[in-house]
Design a protein around this motif. Structure first.
Motif, PDB file in Angstrom:
ATOM      1  N   SER A   1     -45.373 -41.701   5.254  1.00 17.73           N
ATOM      2  CA  SER A   1     -45.437 -41.039   3.824  1.00 17.73           C
ATOM      3  C   SER A   1     -44.113 -40.457   3.731  1.00 17.73           C
ATOM      4  N   SER A   2     -43.892 -40.653   2.328  1.00 14.20           N
ATOM      5  CA  SER A   2     -42.176 -40.072   2.203  1.00 14.20           C
ATOM      6  C   SER A   2     -42.501 -38.761   1.103  1.00 14.20           C
ATOM      7  N   LEU A   3     -43.780 -38.486   0.865  1.00 13.92           N
ATOM      8  CA  LEU A   3     -44.199 -37.431   0.029  1.00 13.92           C
ATOM      9  C   LEU A   3     -44.783 -36.377   1.159  1.00 13.92           C
ATOM     10  N   ASP A   4     -44.538 -35.260   0.743  1.00 14.38           N
ATOM     11  CA  ASP A   4     -45.232 -33.982   1.580  1.00 14.38           C
ATOM     12  C   ASP A   4     -46.176 -33.244   0.666  1.00 14.38           C
ATOM     13  N   ILE A   5     -47.533 -33.776   0.627  1.00 15.88           N
ATOM     14  CA  ILE A   5     -48.480 -33.290  -0.248  1.00 15.88           C
ATOM     15  C   ILE A   5     -49.003 -31.934   0.004  1.00 15.88           C
ATOM     16  N   GLU A   6     -48.494 -31.271   1.108  1.00 17.88           N
ATOM     17  CA  GLU A   6     -49.331 -30.167   1.555  1.00 17.88           C
ATOM     18  C   GLU A   6     -48.943 -28.909   0.586  1.00 17.88           C
ATOM     19  N   PRO A   7     -47.481 -28.711   0.401  1.00 19.83           N
ATOM     20  CA  PRO A   7     -47.206 -27.838  -0.805  1.00 19.83           C
ATOM     21  C   PRO A   7     -47.966 -27.928  -2.053  1.00 19.83           C
ATOM     22  N   TRP A   8     -48.070 -29.098  -2.547  1.00 19.13           N
ATOM     23  CA  TRP A   8     -48.642 -29.372  -3.848  1.00 19.13           C
ATOM     24  C   TRP A   8     -50.107 -29.000  -3.679  1.00 19.13           C
ATOM     25  N   LYS A   9     -50.722 -29.296  -2.497  1.00 19.05           N
ATOM     26  CA  LYS A   9     -52.420 -28.818  -2.280  1.00 19.05           C
ATOM     27  C   LYS A   9     -52.285 -27.285  -2.535  1.00 19.05           C
ATOM     28  N   ASN A  10     -51.300 -26.616  -1.526  1.00 17.25           N
ATOM     29  CA  ASN A  10     -51.403 -25.270  -1.696  1.00 17.25           C
ATOM     30  C   ASN A  10     -51.189 -24.607  -2.957  1.00 17.25           C
ATOM     31  N   SER A  11     -50.411 -25.192  -3.593  1.00 19.42           N
ATOM     32  CA  SER A  11     -50.359 -24.771  -4.995  1.00 19.42           C
ATOM     33  C   SER A  11     -51.287 -24.853  -5.766  1.00 19.42           C
ATOM     34  N   CYS A  12     -52.374 -25.745  -5.654  1.00 16.60           N
ATOM     35  CA  CYS A  12     -53.588 -25.919  -6.543  1.00 16.60           C
ATOM     36  C   CYS A  12     -54.493 -24.709  -6.092  1.00 16.60           C
ATOM     37  N   TYR A  13     -54.461 -24.287  -4.919  1.00 16.09           N
ATOM     38  CA  TYR A  13     -55.397 -23.286  -4.237  1.00 16.09           C
ATOM     39  C   TYR A  13     -54.728 -22.113  -4.764  1.00 16.09           C
ATOM     40  N   GLU A  14     -53.517 -21.938  -4.686  1.00 20.92           N
ATOM     41  CA  GLU A  14     -52.829 -20.465  -5.076  1.00 20.92           C
ATOM     42  C   GLU A  14     -52.895 -20.218  -6.358  1.00 20.92           C
TER      43      GLU A  14
ATOM     44  N   ALA B   1     -42.356 -43.785  -4.084  1.00 18.39           N
ATOM     45  CA  ALA B   1     -42.726 -42.723  -2.917  1.00 18.39           C
ATOM     46  C   ALA B   1     -43.899 -43.398  -2.243  1.00 18.39           C
ATOM     47  N   SER B   2     -44.541 -42.778  -1.309  1.00 17.55           N
ATOM     48  CA  SER B   2     -45.671 -43.425  -0.437  1.00 17.55           C
ATOM     49  C   SER B   2     -46.031 -42.383   0.197  1.00 17.55           C
ATOM     50  N   LEU B   3     -47.510 -42.795   0.643  1.00 18.02           N
ATOM     51  CA  LEU B   3     -48.393 -41.868   1.529  1.00 18.02           C
ATOM     52  C   LEU B   3     -49.266 -42.836   2.614  1.00 18.02           C
ATOM     53  N   ASN B   4     -49.198 -42.286   3.743  1.00 19.66           N
ATOM     54  CA  ASN B   4     -49.767 -42.945   4.722  1.00 19.66           C
ATOM     55  C   ASN B   4     -51.432 -42.854   4.360  1.00 19.66           C
ATOM     56  N   ASP B   5     -52.209 -43.770   5.130  1.00 22.62           N
ATOM     57  CA  ASP B   5     -53.560 -43.583   5.202  1.00 22.62           C
ATOM     58  C   ASP B   5     -54.207 -42.290   4.917  1.00 22.62           C
ATOM     59  N   ALA B   6     -54.045 -41.440   5.904  1.00 24.26           N
ATOM     60  CA  ALA B   6     -54.663 -40.256   5.818  1.00 24.26           C
ATOM     61  C   ALA B   6     -54.246 -39.223   4.912  1.00 24.26           C
TER      62      ALA B   6
END
Length: 491
Positions: free
Chosen positions: A364-377, A407-412
């Motif tokens: 993964s070249s993208l870190d999606i955790e901050p984006w996910k947290n922003s949705c919940y915030e 950009a890329s994301l691994n399977d998980a």
């Protein structure tokens, strides 16, 4: 999955006029009551917006893993004209005008209400009680208020004594109204009312001989006051105190103020922890009203059968448009706004369709955790759907980067990204992925064909056919312009 244990939700409480940390009475469980429609006419768009806000809230609670009992009533009796204690029952009046039974009116418009909400992809409430189904409960509440000497009976009608209640409690705690100012600004006309004070409101009204809808009570054959039904039904199904009570801003006074007073008088406690109020919907910058013609029904948006919009729009586009504004803000409905919303909706759905086609990468070249947290915030900040939608468009930007191999994301991570994106789009916002046909290119082709036929007619000096094509296109809003470069058109 109990996501609520990881999220701290803030709700704007109309009772305190500030955002507060949401803490339900019982962990993991939520009781929510929303004032439903008075079923005497087609549900209007402002109602749909209000109910949609609470549908979104209901959906988010469920997404967080709460067990929610959502109660939304049907007012099928007792709601008098102009929200007053005089005049005719709205449903009985409609029945008289159409020369049918009141319950035929109720049935017709309850079915319409359900059909419209289904088209807009609403989840049904847990319980949908009716006022007429809870006459006994309303009578019992009146008895308890009379026993506390906070109500009085006059000629078969029973009224809540606002001034006496206000000696110990605050009638105005929700709306911020000062009872002393109200008394000072009220001109009393002798003999015009059987109330002790103009501020008093009806708990039970004696039915006049011509009044069709009536029930027996200890005081008279009559019908309950409009405010009483919500107190009876909310406390019956959610308890004497529950988590959330919602409705439109227009219900804050007198309806919700009266609910608080009745419940406190009857049960000795404040009924609701968090009061929530959605704001109004305007149309082309003005208040919607049938009398002025500045009005559109939800079904007319979908059919296109109206004089306000340039074309028909799917219900899900109208839903997306409404959720682009915060539920507490005024929203103006217009053709240009719907057209813009449809473009945004198409962009979001195209992104989701592309997301389904994406393949996982080794790393993964993208870190999606901050984006996910922003949705919940966004949602945890008093259900801020405009910010959530902005975050979803940020997600579309990630999708385009992956599509272009930038950009890329691994399977998980890809699986998690898809799950979160779909959950917020479909489960929380309640949108549906529908294909919207853009017929503009086809229409342009047809007009160009007619211009060609008109050019042939002019070459053959068939001026009648040439004028006929030009004039009939103009009648449907397409103007031809003849110039040195040939004939062009505008719509």
């Amino acid at each position: 999955m109990e996501l609520f244990k990881k999220q701290q939700l803030k709700i704007y409480n109309s009772l305190t006029n500030k955002k507060e940390n949401f803490e339900p009475l019982i962990e993991g469980y939520i009781g929510m009551y929303v004032c439903g429609p008075t079923v005497y006419s087609n549900v209007h768009l402002g109602n749909v917006r209000s109910f949609m806000s609470f549908d979104m809230i209901f959906r988010y609670f469920k997404h967080l893993g709460y067990k929610v009992r959502y109660v939304r009533n049907i007012t099928d009796a007792g709601h008098l004209e102009n929200d007053a204690d005089v005049g005719e029952d709205r449903i009985a009046k409609k029945a008289r005008l159409e020369q049918i039974e009141p319950m035929e009116v109720v049935q017709q418009y309850t079915v319409d209400f359900h059909n419209v909400l289904q088209q807009f992809n609403f989840l049904p409430p847990s319980i949908e009680p009716t006022a007429t189904g809870h006459i006994v409960e309303q009578i019992e509440i009146i008895k308890s208020i009379l026993a506390e000497e906070l109500a009085y009976e006059v000629n078969g009608s029973v009224y809540f004594d606002v001034l006496k209640y206000n000696e110990k409690e605050n009638y105005g705690i929700l709306s911020g109204r000062n009872i002393e100012d109200a008394i000072h600004n009220t001109r009393v006309l002798d003999g015009q009312s059987e109330k002790r004070n103009p501020q008093d409101f009806a708990l039970w009204k004696k039915a006049q001989p011509e009044h069709i809808m009536r029930w027996p009570s200890p005081w008279s054959d009559g019908f309950p006051g409009w405010h009483l039904e919500c107190t009876a039904m909310s406390t019956k199904y959610l308890g004497e105190q529950f988590d959330i009570h919602g409705g439109g801003m227009d219900l804050k006074f007198p309806h919700h103020e009266c609910e608080i007073a009745q419940a406190k008088a009857s049960n000795k406690k404040s009924p609701v922890r968090y009061w929530m109020h959605g704001n109004m919907l305007t149309l082309n910058g003005k208040k919607m009203a049938k009398s002025t013609g500045n009005n559109i029904l939800p079904s007319e948006i979908i059919s296109g059968n109206n004089d306000i919009l340039s074309k028909a729009f799917p219900a899900t586009v109208a839903r997306f448009f409404m959720l682009q504004a915060h539920y507490r803000s005024i929203l103006d409905f217009s053709n240009d706004a719907l057209v813009a919303a449809e473009k945004g909706y198409n962009r979001l759905m195209n992104g989701i369709n592309d997301l389904d086609e994406l393949k996982a990468a080794p790393i993964s070249s993208l870190d999606i955790e901050p984006w996910k947290n922003s949705c919940y915030e966004a949602m945890n900040d008093d259900f801020n759907t405009p910010i959530l939608i902005a975050q979803l468009f940020e997600g579309v930007r990630y999708i385009n980067q992956m599509k272009e191999s930038k950009a890329s994301l691994n399977d998980a991570d890809l699986k998690e990204f898809k799950n979160v994106f779909n959950a917020f789009t479909f489960d929380v916002l309640g949108l549906e992925n529908v294909s919207i046909q853009d017929n503009s290119d086809k229409l342009s082709g047809v007009v160009e064909m007619l211009i060609g036929m008109r050019n042939d007619a002019r070459a053959n000096k068939d001026w009648a056919l040439s004028d006929k094509i030009r004039d009939e296109l103009l009648e449907i809003g397409i103007q031809l312009k003849d110039g040195k470069e040939g004939t062009t058109f505008s719509m």
